[in-house]
Scaffold this active site. Structure first.
Site, PDB file in Angstrom:
ATOM      1  N   ILE A  84      -5.096  12.669  -1.100  1.00  0.00           N
ATOM      2  CA  ILE A  84      -5.434  11.434  -1.448  1.00  0.00           C
ATOM      3  C   ILE A  84      -6.345  10.440  -0.745  1.00  0.00           C
ATOM      4  O   ILE A  84      -7.174   9.823  -0.776  1.00  0.00           O
ATOM      5  CB  ILE A  84      -4.355  10.498  -1.930  1.00  0.00           C
ATOM      6  CG1 ILE A  84      -3.395  11.182  -2.969  1.00  0.00           C
ATOM      7  CG2 ILE A  84      -4.586   9.128  -2.287  1.00  0.00           C
ATOM      8  CD1 ILE A  84      -4.234  11.697  -4.203  1.00  0.00           C
ATOM      9  N   GLY A  85      -6.311  10.919   0.847  1.00  0.00           N
ATOM     10  CA  GLY A  85      -7.148  10.273   1.609  1.00  0.00           C
ATOM     11  C   GLY A  85      -6.875  10.094   3.201  1.00  0.00           C
ATOM     12  O   GLY A  85      -7.479  10.999   4.150  1.00  0.00           O
TER      13      GLY A  85
ATOM     14  N   ARG B 221       8.814  -0.406   4.834  1.00  0.00           N
ATOM     15  CA  ARG B 221       7.392  -0.222   4.898  1.00  0.00           C
ATOM     16  C   ARG B 221       6.944  -1.698   4.688  1.00  0.00           C
ATOM     17  O   ARG B 221       7.101  -2.404   3.752  1.00  0.00           O
ATOM     18  CB  ARG B 221       6.752   0.504   3.798  1.00  0.00           C
ATOM     19  CG  ARG B 221       5.278   0.415   3.278  1.00  0.00           C
ATOM     20  CD  ARG B 221       4.561   1.346   4.511  1.00  0.00           C
ATOM     21  NE  ARG B 221       3.035   1.341   4.161  1.00  0.00           N
ATOM     22  CZ  ARG B 221       2.130   1.564   5.058  1.00  0.00           C
ATOM     23  NH1 ARG B 221       2.311   1.270   6.237  1.00  0.00           N
ATOM     24  NH2 ARG B 221       0.794   1.552   4.437  1.00  0.00           N
ATOM     25  N   CYS B 222       6.075  -2.187   5.667  1.00  0.00           N
ATOM     26  CA  CYS B 222       5.621  -3.515   5.565  1.00  0.00           C
ATOM     27  C   CYS B 222       3.980  -3.519   5.854  1.00  0.00           C
ATOM     28  O   CYS B 222       3.274  -2.608   6.233  1.00  0.00           O
ATOM     29  CB  CYS B 222       5.967  -4.100   6.788  1.00  0.00           C
ATOM     30  SG  CYS B 222       7.795  -4.158   6.902  1.00  0.00           S
TER      31      CYS B 222
ATOM     32  N   HIS C 102       6.599   9.302  -0.469  1.00  0.00           N
ATOM     33  CA  HIS C 102       7.409   8.285   0.021  1.00  0.00           C
ATOM     34  C   HIS C 102       8.904   8.877   0.536  1.00  0.00           C
ATOM     35  O   HIS C 102       9.828   8.190   0.821  1.00  0.00           O
ATOM     36  CB  HIS C 102       7.487   7.379  -1.134  1.00  0.00           C
ATOM     37  CG  HIS C 102       6.015   6.428  -1.406  1.00  0.00           C
ATOM     38  ND1 HIS C 102       5.186   7.011  -2.031  1.00  0.00           N
ATOM     39  CD2 HIS C 102       5.899   5.532  -1.067  1.00  0.00           C
ATOM     40  CE1 HIS C 102       4.189   6.240  -2.249  1.00  0.00           C
ATOM     41  NE2 HIS C 102       4.548   5.321  -1.570  1.00  0.00           N
TER      42      HIS C 102
ATOM     43  N   TRP D  41      -3.671  -6.823  -3.046  1.00  0.00           N
ATOM     44  CA  TRP D  41      -2.995  -6.564  -1.738  1.00  0.00           C
ATOM     45  C   TRP D  41      -3.553  -7.386  -0.709  1.00  0.00           C
ATOM     46  O   TRP D  41      -3.343  -7.200   0.495  1.00  0.00           O
ATOM     47  CB  TRP D  41      -3.106  -5.199  -1.159  1.00  0.00           C
ATOM     48  CG  TRP D  41      -2.329  -4.264  -2.324  1.00  0.00           C
ATOM     49  CD1 TRP D  41      -1.485  -4.831  -3.725  1.00  0.00           C
ATOM     50  CD2 TRP D  41      -2.338  -2.739  -2.307  1.00  0.00           C
ATOM     51  NE1 TRP D  41      -0.949  -3.411  -3.972  1.00  0.00           N
ATOM     52  CE2 TRP D  41      -1.236  -2.321  -3.284  1.00  0.00           C
ATOM     53  CE3 TRP D  41      -2.568  -1.627  -1.440  1.00  0.00           C
ATOM     54  CZ2 TRP D  41      -1.043  -1.079  -3.699  1.00  0.00           C
ATOM     55  CZ3 TRP D  41      -2.423  -0.450  -1.724  1.00  0.00           C
ATOM     56  CH2 TRP D  41      -1.582  -0.039  -2.842  1.00  0.00           C
TER      57      TRP D  41
ATOM     58  N   ASP E 212      -9.869   4.041  -4.777  1.00  0.00           N
ATOM     59  CA  ASP E 212      -8.715   3.921  -5.093  1.00  0.00           C
ATOM     60  C   ASP E 212      -8.136   2.420  -5.833  1.00  0.00           C
ATOM     61  O   ASP E 212      -8.496   1.331  -5.345  1.00  0.00           O
ATOM     62  CB  ASP E 212      -7.731   3.813  -3.737  1.00  0.00           C
ATOM     63  CG  ASP E 212      -7.632   5.205  -3.020  1.00  0.00           C
ATOM     64  OD1 ASP E 212      -7.943   6.165  -3.760  1.00  0.00           O
ATOM     65  OD2 ASP E 212      -7.501   5.253  -2.120  1.00  0.00           O
TER      66      ASP E 212
ATOM     67  N   GLU F  99      11.922  -6.765  13.144  1.00  0.00           N
ATOM     68  CA  GLU F  99      13.226  -6.383  13.583  1.00  0.00           C
ATOM     69  C   GLU F  99      14.036  -5.160  12.579  1.00  0.00           C
ATOM     70  O   GLU F  99      14.434  -4.550  13.083  1.00  0.00           O
ATOM     71  CB  GLU F  99      14.087  -7.553  13.881  1.00  0.00           C
ATOM     72  CG  GLU F  99      13.650  -8.192  15.357  1.00  0.00           C
ATOM     73  CD  GLU F  99      12.764  -9.453  14.618  1.00  0.00           C
ATOM     74  OE1 GLU F  99      12.400 -10.296  15.431  1.00  0.00           O
ATOM     75  OE2 GLU F  99      12.138  -9.570  13.399  1.00  0.00           O
TER      76      GLU F  99
ATOM     77  N   GLU G 293      -8.949   9.189   7.802  1.00  0.00           N
ATOM     78  CA  GLU G 293      -8.961   7.655   8.028  1.00  0.00           C
ATOM     79  C   GLU G 293      -8.322   7.238   9.179  1.00  0.00           C
ATOM     80  O   GLU G 293      -7.400   6.100   9.187  1.00  0.00           O
ATOM     81  CB  GLU G 293      -8.143   6.983   6.696  1.00  0.00           C
ATOM     82  CG  GLU G 293      -8.922   7.351   5.283  1.00  0.00           C
ATOM     83  CD  GLU G 293      -8.286   6.830   4.328  1.00  0.00           C
ATOM     84  OE1 GLU G 293      -7.352   5.961   4.474  1.00  0.00           O
ATOM     85  OE2 GLU G 293      -8.409   7.129   3.089  1.00  0.00           O
TER      86      GLU G 293
END
Length: 774
Positions: A450-451, A534-535, A713, A580, A618, A25, A503
């Protein structure tokens, strides 16, 4: 504050809680504010509702409403940004955002994080060895410290008005300065820690304001004390620690002070901290161990971080309770906590309806971790017999996990046993370079991305319809191929030299592979904050890893049919897949990394056989996982570098291997990056204005290098002149034959308008600089 004034520390607590909301939220509200769909008042109202829902939830899970066990750890964007804004550490380039009283509104706060116009945002880097990113403070002799925001006080008062006595949380003064970088106006040899004496009165004023508001305890997070990777002599750090907490502890009107030191052991900082007047010290006993006896320790409340705040396994509760017993020999005042803030975890296992029931029984997300804290706290107060059933259930879960099919795969382990040193090594770099130059025939300063390219709403909807069964697999493939065609044509029109497929089929650079490798599971609602809004949804690596079939070959080989220019195959490296994901904790990380590396090696072999001449693997998390203790560096770098080389060493000389590292402090691991032996390495460099190139020059790094010229970013579009200046700075330190030109990172989170404009400027700037080369 005298000992008799000290309120009791709660028997169980956590160091922090996820702040994005169970269904993201906060993310949605913040992005709506950025887009102008809601105003600041509506954003504040949403945030207040989330904070109150969190307090009620934590209370229902076993934390107390009025005993300071609930941490007040909310942030709109980043806890380090909150601290620097609170103390007025606003860089001069943003001075126009500050009002006459030195305050910054919400729009200004977000501008520091995202930049505006020609003003670059604050740099971003990893928070210790987590995948969370913080915004780096810029502090110089000219920084005017003052209490510029009382938001932490107002949020505590909000809690009181809603029936709670919470524990305000703020990044401690020593860590804030240790993590800061000198401002652009700072003289040579200056470090922000030099300003500690000027900063402490501001922290003192804030602490006194909290006391006046009724706070019983305040939590000061000092993870900088456990890290040996910060470039400050240790004796200076310890002297700063003593100075800070002698001063803050000496205030006559204040709450009790709880100094938390997550992510590792305090080691030589513990006796220094014990000698100050702080009332409670948080020890990470998941990453660290029970300390030896220190004079004065018996007079301090030891807050034992025995519940892992960094991973999602249910864990060994009986072992954790035994650790509490060991700690009780050092002090009669013991409390239980998470080892770190729970911001690194998803909210609740109960939100996962599609995970196998067996796997669910092995897991504990943030809410379940709080239940574990409450269980152990009850054991402390009522004895072992009161919690025996819960301990036995956790022990049974561990046994079930160890014996479950798939956790150990004989074929995977047999393959690892047959590896030889030759499997980890390619041929001579100069020979490879000559073969690649002839095969690829690229111009000087080759341009690439980068991709990933922007993921539009149409792409995400198509993927969702495939998952739900509304879209047939062949129809989905047609949608993805059409998008790839658009991305290739765009790159051709822009004039890029090495192309990517964009991608579109990938939901996440790790989850996509996790969905196609054995040994992994993925979640529905396991969202974790990476930075700002960012999640990500970290995958769960629970068993031995293998690749049942090719993953990316179809997309890359199709893309190559659309262009005569080389196309990069795009893979995520073994270390980043581990970093990650939530990784199994029942074997060494190096063993798991080699399993992933073999799966990727198979994929690279198939890409090469399909005619792909460039493959990027990467590894943005290489620096992230570097241990905080120097004694652990060599072992980590051995297995992490080895895993990358195992994945990439099976190709011919003419096949060019790239890797990518973003926000990874290149200089700190430059030897390791050289040892990766990638032909080309792309790195973040735009926000820091090419600071990294000095490290590259000094190290003698001689492989291809692509220092980023576009900070993805931030929503701002860098101009041709700005990019040209960055390229010229790079070429002052690095020979042109080594330099590639690329953005800092993938473009997935950006919009197409800003992406096209930025990439166009990159190509124009590159052509202008090329014209100056002899």
């Amino acid at each position: 504050m005298t000992t008799t004034d000290t309120p009791a520390f709660p028997s169980g607590t956590i160091l922090g809680y996820p702040r994005i909301g169970r269904r993201r939220e906060l993310k949605k509200a913040v992005e709506a504010f950025w887009a102008g769909r809601i105003d600041a008042a509506e954003l504040e109202a949403t945030a207040a509702g989330l904070r109150q829902a969190t307090r009620e939830r934590l209370s229902s899970l076993g934390l107390g409403r009025t005993d300071s066990s609930i941490p007040e750890s909310f942030s709109f964007y980043d806890q380090v940004l909150d601290a620097q804004v609170a103390v007025g550490a606003i860089p001069a380039r943003f001075a126009d955002l500050v009002d006459g009283d030195g305050h910054l509104d919400l729009a200004g706060y977000f501008t520091l994080a995202r930049g505006a116009g020609d003003n670059l945002p604050l740099e971003m880097t990893k928070w210790f060895d987590s995948n969370y990113h913080y915004l780096v403070p810029e502090i110089g002799p000219e920084t005017h410290f003052h209490l510029a925001s009382d938001r932490i006080v107002r949020e505590f008062e909000e809690a009181v008005a809603n029936g709670f006595i919470t524990r305000p949380v703020i990044v401690g003064p020593v860590t804030l300065l240790l993590l800061a970088k000198p401002s652009s106006d700072a003289p040579a040899g200056f470090h922000p820690l030099d300003r500690l004496a000027d900063l402490l009165p501001v922290y003192a004023e804030l602490i006194e304001r909290l006391a006046a508001a009724g706070a019983q305890w305040v939590q000061l997070d000092e993870p900088g004390l456990v890290s040996e990777s910060i470039d400050i002599p240790r004796d200076e750090t310890l002297a700063a620690l003593a100075q800070a907490y002698d001063a803050l502890g000496g205030l006559t009107t204040r709450p009790a002070l709880f100094v938390a030191a997550p992510y590792g052991s305090l080691d030589d900082a513990l006796p220094v901290l014990v000698a100050t007047p702080v009332e409670a010290i948080g020890l990470d006993l998941v990453r660290g161990t029970v300390p030896t006896i220190v004079p004065g320790l018996a007079d301090v409340t030891l807050v034992a971080g025995v519940i892992d705040g960094h991973n999602i396994w249910r864990g060994d509760l009986a072992g954790a309770f035994d650790t509490l017993g060991e700690l009780s020999a050092l002090s009669e005042n013991i409390a239980v906590s998470s080892s770190t803030s729970l911001q690194h975890l998803p909210h609740d296992v109960e939100d996962e309806t599609k995970l196998a029931a067996e796997l669910t029984g092995w897991l504990a997300f943030a809410d379940q971790k709080i239940g574990q804290v409450a269980t152990l706290a009850r054991g402390l107060t009522s004895g072992l017999s009161a919690i025996r059933a819960e301990l036995d259930a956790a022990t049974a879960s561990l046994a079930d996990r160890r014996g479950s099919p798939g956790v150990r795969d004989g074929a995977v382990r047999a393959r690892l046993d047959t590896l030889t040193p030759a499997d980890f090594s390619r041929g001579d770099y100069e020979t490879r370079l000559a073969a690649q130059s002839q095969a690829l025939r690229l111009p000087p300063l080759p341009t690439t991305t980068i991709g990933s390219f922007p993921q539009t709403g149409d792409i995400r909807r198509a993927r969702a319809r495939l998952v739900s069964g509304e879209l047939a697999a062949e129809d989905y493939r047609d949608v993805m191929r059409a998008e790839i065609g658009r991305v290739v044509q765009l790159q051709e029109d822009l004039g890029l030299d090495v192309l990517v497929h964009g991608e579109p089929e990938r939901n996440d650079m790790v989850q996509y592979f996790a969905e196609n490798l054995d040994g992994f599971a993925v979640t529905e609602n396991g969202w974790v904050q990476s930075y700002g809004s960012r999640c990500t949804r970290p995958s769960i690596l629970w068993g031995d890893v293998s690749r049942p079939q090719p993953i990316t070959v179809e997309w890359s080989s199709y893309t190559q049919t659309l262009t005569e220019k080389p196309v990069k195959g795009m893979l995520t490296g073994p270390v980043t897949i581990l970093a990650w994901s939530f990784v199994r904790d029942d074997q060494p990380l190096g063993d798991t990394a080699r399993q992933v590396a073999l799966a990727l090696r198979d994929e690279i072999t198939d890409l090469e056989a399909a005619g792909i001449q460039v493959v990027q693997v990467d590894e943005p998390a290489l620096r992230e996982l570097l241990p905080l203790k120097k004694r652990d560096h060599a072992h980590y770098l051995d297995w992490s570098v080895g895993a990358f080389r195992l994945a990439t060493a099976g190709v011919a000389d003419r096949t060019q291997i790239h890797t990518h590292l973003c926000y990874s402090e290149f200089g700190a691991v430059i030897d390791a990056i050289r040892n990766l032996d990638a032909d080309v390495t792309s790195i973040e460099a735009a926000r820091s204005k090419m600071e990294v190139v000095q490290d590259i020059q000094t190290s003698g790094f001689d492989h291809g290098i692509g220092p980023g010229v576009y900070d993805i970013h931030s929503p701002r579009v860098p101009g041709v002149a700005e990019i040209t200046e960055l390229l010229e700075r790079a070429l002052q330190s690095i020979p042109a034959r080594q330099v590639w030109v690329n953005p800092d990172c993938g473009l997935k989170t950006r919009g197409y308008a800003e992406t096209v404009a930025s990439l166009g400027n990159i190509v124009d700037a590159t052509r202008a600089v090329r014209a100056t080369l002899v």
